[in-house]
Design an enzyme around this catalytic site. Structure first.
Site, short mmCIF file in Angstrom:
data_model
loop_
_atom_site.label_atom_id
_atom_site.label_comp_id
_atom_site.label_asym_id
_atom_site.label_seq_id
_atom_site.Cartn_x
_atom_site.Cartn_y
_atom_site.Cartn_z
CB CYS A 1 13.80 38.04 13.03
SG CYS A 1 14.29 37.32 11.46
CG ASP B 1 20.89 37.79 14.30
OD1 ASP B 1 19.81 37.26 13.96
OD2 ASP B 1 21.01 39.02 14.43
CD GLU C 1 27.41 38.84 6.78
OE1 GLU C 1 26.78 38.72 5.71
OE2 GLU C 1 26.91 38.59 7.90
#
Length: 425
Positions: free
Chosen positions: A383, A357, A311
């Protein structure tokens, strides 16, 4: 402007109804399959046109009366005129079209569709614009502010907080944006305020506001010079998971500035679907790219041998490490850095499973690095169905095939969706 009568034949990505005039595609907002309508042509492109709805001649059986008085003016929702029972099905058709047209996939697994338990009152985070006494969202495709009294897709806690926030915002003409985050578990909220500058006396006003508002837990003020914190600007919630029998459900801390899903019930569905698709076991190692606060990393670690989460956001990494320790998950390491940079210097064992993701732009920039690690399984969460479909085409060229496909209606009353695919070598 030219006015014509059309019949809407389908709904396209971005939520527009689609009609054809002499073979040319016309996109019309606030329409749905089956509508017969008068429209006004407002923009002509080479390959398509844009229209504006003037009058419904014969409504679609899927058309309903929007419950929000601001629908069609506020740009936040696109689909309140469409029956809740068909919204997820329409998104499935949009996804299939993207997979076929952009992904080049003629044959793919059946789509497992997960409608949202709540059609309204589901958002635990909203961003509102501020101008004087006005508080709300921008009008679609403009910077004209729509002053709202309440937001029907927002969690009730957010709407309870709006009157006091509106009153407070009038004290700060330099403030242009407010983000409200709430935790139903705690029955509390946190504010994120964007100021052009933090003037003398502002801090005292904010401290007083924090003391007097019983629903408010903390405030973060962001200026060009950095961020200032008041109270406790973190929220917590627990995710019930069916797949982790014998282990307690994970609890997450989310700091202001860390990413979190806005629909908590559907986030639970997302996590459970990732676990079901991946079928991770105690013999497998996992690499979770764009790990955030550990939303997927920690549940995966409950069933895997070892999980690494990558991350870039420093606040999110702090939350992720805190969450691992709080939930007593010891087989999980979080690595702070850009995914591209970390993968370029990857010296650890190759993972059996990679979960990614990425942002809306997709994973094209790291795709070669992902496949070079030769994972047996890839679970791709997205998304953005257009970049998801494009990337699936690229994975196919590397010898991976789509084995399972899921669509989670994370964002009812909008055209947005969350998509999950399992790829295997």
């Amino acid at each position: 402007m030219k006015k014509v009568q059309v019949r809407i034949g389908s709904v396209a990505f971005k939520g527009y109804g689609v009609a054809r005039i002499r073979g040319k595609v016309v996109f019309i907002p606030h329409t749905v399959t089956g509508d017969e309508a008068w429209i006004e042509m407002i923009e002509e492109k080479k390959r398509y046109s844009l229209g504006r709805l003037i009058q419904i001649v014969e409504p679609s059986p899927w058309r309903v009366t929007p419950p929000c008085p601001f629908f069609g003016v506020c740009g936040s929702c696109q689909w309140q005129h469409i029956d809740n029972s068909v919204q997820a099905k329409l998104k499935e058709e949009i996804l299939k079209d993207a997979l076929n047209r952009l992904g080049g996939l003629k044959d793919f697994p059946p789509v497992r569709v997960f409608p949202s338990p709540k059609s309204y009152a589901y958002r635990v985070r909203v961003q509102l614009k501020v101008h004087g006494k006005a508080l709300g969202y921008f009008h679609g495709k403009s910077h004209r502010l729509v002053n709202i009294r309440e937001c029907l897709v927002a969690h009730p806690l957010i709407n309870q907080m709006l009157p006091s926030i509106r009153k407070m915002s009038t004290s700060f003409p330099q403030m242009k944006e407010i983000e409200i985050n709430v935790s139903p578990d705690e029955n509390k909220g946190v504010l994120f305020l964007r100021f052009l500058s933090l003037k003398r006396g502002t801090e005292n006003v904010l401290r007083e506001f924090l003391r007097n508002d019983t629903l408010l837990k903390g405030i973060v003020v962001a200026t060009k010079g950095g961020s200032t914190f008041f109270g406790n600007p973190t929220l917590n919630w627990t995710i019930p998971l069916d797949q982790v029998r014998g282990k307690k459900n994970p609890t997450f801390r989310i700091s202001q500035g860390s990413f979190s899903q806005i629909n908590l019930e559907q986030n639970q569905t997302l996590i459970q679907t990732v676990l079901q698709f991946s079928e991770v076991n105690q013999e497998e190692s996992v690499l979770d790219l764009y790990a955030g606060v550990g939303n997927l990393t920690l549940p995966l670690a409950m069933g895997a041998k070892k999980v690494f989460g990558i991350e870039e956001n420093g606040l999110a990494i702090e939350d992720a490490r805190f969450n691992a320790e709080r939930n007593e998950i010891k087989n999980c390491d979080f690595i702070h850095g850009r995914v591209e940079d970390v993968l370029q210097n990857w010296k650890r064992e190759n993972p059996d499973l990679i979960v990614l993701d990425p942002p809306r732009t997709g994973c094209k920039t790291v795709l070669d690095q992902v496949v070079s690690l030769k994972p047996k399984k890839i679970v791709y969460v997205s998304c953005e169905p257009t970049t998801f479909s494009r990337d699936l085409r690229l994975f196919t060229e590397w010898g991976y095939s789509l084995q399972k496909l899921g669509l989670i209606d994370m964002f009812p009353q909008t055209y947005h969706m969350e998509v999950i695919g399992l790829l295997m070598k």
